[in-house]
Design a protein around this motif. Structure first.
Motif, short mmCIF file in Angstrom:
data_model
loop_
_atom_site.label_atom_id
_atom_site.label_comp_id
_atom_site.label_asym_id
_atom_site.label_seq_id
_atom_site.Cartn_x
_atom_site.Cartn_y
_atom_site.Cartn_z
N ALA A 1 0.83 -1.21 0.00
CA ALA A 1 0.00 0.00 0.00
C ALA A 1 0.86 1.26 0.00
CB ALA A 1 -0.93 0.00 1.22
N ASP A 2 2.09 1.15 0.51
CA ASP A 2 3.04 2.26 0.47
C ASP A 2 4.37 1.68 0.00
OD1 ASP A 2 4.52 4.54 0.77
OD2 ASP A 2 3.96 4.92 2.85
N PRO A 3 4.46 1.31 -1.29
CA PRO A 3 5.59 0.52 -1.77
C PRO A 3 6.95 1.18 -1.66
CG PRO A 3 4.23 1.28 -3.60
CD PRO A 3 3.49 1.59 -2.35
N GLN A 4 7.04 2.46 -2.01
CA GLN A 4 8.34 3.12 -1.99
C GLN A 4 8.90 3.21 -0.56
OE1 GLN A 4 10.27 3.90 -4.57
NE2 GLN A 4 8.69 2.92 -5.80
N THR A 5 8.02 3.51 0.39
CA THR A 5 8.45 3.60 1.78
C THR A 5 8.86 2.23 2.30
OG1 THR A 5 6.93 5.45 2.11
CG2 THR A 5 7.77 4.38 4.08
N LEU B 1 12.32 -6.95 -2.93
CA LEU B 1 12.12 -7.30 -4.33
C LEU B 1 10.73 -7.89 -4.60
CD1 LEU B 1 15.69 -8.63 -5.05
CD2 LEU B 1 14.56 -6.78 -6.29
N GLU B 2 10.11 -8.43 -3.57
CA GLU B 2 8.72 -8.87 -3.72
C GLU B 2 7.81 -7.67 -3.96
OE1 GLU B 2 7.54 -11.14 -0.34
OE2 GLU B 2 8.97 -12.76 -0.71
N ILE B 3 8.14 -6.57 -3.29
CA ILE B 3 7.35 -5.35 -3.44
C ILE B 3 7.60 -4.72 -4.81
CG2 ILE B 3 7.03 -2.99 -2.56
CD1 ILE B 3 7.86 -4.14 0.21
N SER B 4 8.86 -4.77 -5.26
CA SER B 4 9.23 -4.15 -6.54
C SER B 4 10.05 -5.13 -7.37
CB SER B 4 10.02 -2.87 -6.26
OG SER B 4 10.26 -2.16 -7.43
N PRO B 5 9.42 -6.18 -7.91
CA PRO B 5 10.15 -7.25 -8.60
C PRO B 5 10.80 -6.82 -9.91
CG PRO B 5 7.78 -7.56 -8.84
CD PRO B 5 7.97 -6.44 -7.87
N GLU B 6 10.36 -5.72 -10.51
CA GLU B 6 10.92 -5.27 -11.78
C GLU B 6 11.89 -4.11 -11.60
OE1 GLU B 6 10.35 -6.98 -14.58
OE2 GLU B 6 9.25 -8.33 -13.25
N ASP B 7 12.41 -3.93 -10.40
CA ASP B 7 13.30 -2.81 -10.10
C ASP B 7 14.75 -3.25 -10.26
OD1 ASP B 7 14.68 -0.66 -9.06
OD2 ASP B 7 13.28 -0.31 -7.43
N LEU C 1 20.49 -10.86 -11.35
CA LEU C 1 19.06 -10.55 -11.27
C LEU C 1 18.77 -9.21 -11.96
CD1 LEU C 1 16.20 -11.10 -10.29
CD2 LEU C 1 16.83 -10.12 -8.07
N ALA C 2 19.66 -8.23 -11.75
CA ALA C 2 19.48 -6.92 -12.41
C ALA C 2 19.53 -7.09 -13.92
CB ALA C 2 20.57 -5.96 -11.94
#
Length: 331
Positions: free
Chosen positions: A204-208, A237-243, A269-270
Motif C-alpha cells: 500500500a506504500d511501496p516506496q516507503t 524485491l517482492e514489493i518491486s520485482p521489476e526494479d 538478477l538486475a
C-alpha cells in the motif's frame, strides 16, 4: 461660445477619467445583489473554521469576492451579479474543493456544502512548502556528511508532524551513516510497523516499504548476518520485482562487504530484469575476476563493452581488463 468650451472641457475630462478608471470599472463588472451561503466541514462532519471562500465570475475575468468560514464552518458572500460563478474553498492542510453554479439576484440561491479532506503523510508535506524546504535542507546536510545537524532537522520536523511516519526513513538513514546500527534498525522497523498498522499491507506504500526493507538489509550486511540480509532484500524485491536498480544496488552492498557470491546473484538478477543495461555486466565481470573465474568475467565484460558507448572511459577500461585476462588464460 463659453458654454461650448465648457461642454468640450467636460467631455475631455470625462474621457480622461474613463480612460483612467476603465480597468477598475471593468474588473468590477458582474457584481450585483446576489448572495450565496453555506458551510465547510471535514470528513467526520466537524465544522472547519478559517477556510478561504472565493467567488470568481466565470464571465468577467478578474471579478472576485471572498470571505472566511466562522467557528461553525458557516460562510456568506454578497454582491454577486447574475451569471455563472466558481466558488472555491481552501485551507492549508486540507484538500481544496470548488463548485460552479448559476447565481441569481432576485431569488434565494441554494446553500453550498464543502467537505474538505485533511491532508496526511507526504501529501501534507508537499503542500507545506516551508516544511518541504527543511526536509530538503536535512537531506543536503546528510549528503555532506553532517549527520548530527541533519538528525536535528529531521527530529524537529517529526516533533511537529508526528503523523508523517516516512520521516523515520531519513532519521534511520542518518543513524546508518553514523554506524549507529541499533537506532537505525529501530527507525526502519518503526516505519514497517506503521505501514502494517495503517494499511495491513506493505504494497500500500511501496516506496516507503522498499526503503525500510533495504535499510534493514544493509544493516544486516554490516553486522555480517547475510541470511537476514537476504530475507530483507527478498521482501523488498517482492514489493518491486521489476526494479533493476534495486537488484543492482543490493549487489553493490554485498560486493562492498566481500560477499561475492551474493553480489553475483543480484547483479545477474538486475541483468535478468533489464538485459540491455550495461552497468551490471561490468560489476558482474569484476565479481567473477574476484572469484578467479576469468572465462565468465571476460564474457560479462565483453557484453558490457557491446552495450556501452564506444567513447566510454569505462568501456576502454573493460577492454584493458579483457586483454589482461585473455593473456592470463593463455599462460
Amino acid at each position: 461660445m463659453i458654454f461650448e468650451i465648457k461642454k468640450l472641457n467636460f467631455v475631455i475630462i470625462f474621457s480622461i477619467m474613463l480612460f483612467i478608471f476603465y480597468p477598475y470599472l471593468y474588473s468590477q463588472a458582474g457584481l450585483g445583489k446576489g448572495r450565496i451561503s453555506g458551510e465547510v466541514k471535514d470528513e467526520k462532519g466537524n465544522p472547519i473554521e478559517g477556510v478561504l471562500i472565493v467567488a470568481e465570475s466565470l464571465k468577467y475575468k478578474g471579478t472576485k469576492l471572498q470571505t472566511y468560514s466562522d467557528k461553525k464552518g458557516h460562510f456568506a458572500i454578497g454582491g454577486l451579479g447574475t451569471g455563472y460563478w466558481r466558488i472555491t474553498a481552501s485551507k492549508k492542510g486540507y484538500t481544496s474543493s470548488y463548485i460552479e453554479m448559476y447565481v441569481r439576484q432576485l431569488r434565494k440561491n441554494p446553500p453550498i456544502t464543502f467537505t474538505l479532506k485533511k491532508l496526511t503523510g507526504f501529501a501534507a508535506l508537499m503542500a507545506d512548502k516551508e516544511s518541504f524546504k527543511k526536509i530538503d535542507e536535512g537531506n543536503k546536510l546528510m549528503e555532506e556528511g553532517k549527520y548530527d545537524e541533519a538528525l536535528q532537522i529531521f527530529q524537529d520536523f517529526l516533533s511537529k508532524n508526528p503523523e508523517i511516519y516516512q520521516i523515520h526513513l531519513n532519521i534511520g538513514s542518518c543513524y546508518l551513516k553514523k554506524d549507529d546500527l541499533d537506532n537505525a534498525a529501530k527507525e526502519f522497523q518503526f516505519v514497517l510497523d506503521k505501514i502494517k498498522e495503517n494499511f495491513h499491507d506493505y504494497s500500500a506504500d511501496p516506496q516507503t516499504s522498499l526503503r525500510a526493507f533495504t535499510g534493514l538489509g544493509e544493516i544486516a550486511i554490516k553486522r555480517g548476518d547475510f541470511e537476514s540480509a537476504r530475507d530483507y532484500f527478498s521482501k523488498a524485491l517482492e514489493i518491486s520485482p521489476e526494479d533493476e536498480a534495486l537488484a543492482y544496488n543490493v549487489g553493490e552492498m554485498y560486493f562492498a562487504h566481500q560477499n561475492v557470491d551474493e553480489a553475483i546473484r543480484y547483479y545477474e538478477l538486475a541483468i535478468k530484469i533489464k538485459s540491455d543495461w550495461p552497468q551490471p555486466y561490468y560489476k558482474l565481470g569484476l565479481a567473477y575476476v574476484n572469484k578467479g573465474n576469468y572465462e565468465k568475467a571476460i564474457e560479462a565484460l565483453k557484453k558490457f563493452v557491446e552495450l556501452s558507448p564506444p567513447d566510454s572511459p569505462q568501456a576502454q577500461q573493460a577492454k584493458n581488463i579483457i586483454t589482461t585476462l585473455e593473456k592470463m588464460i593463455k599462460k
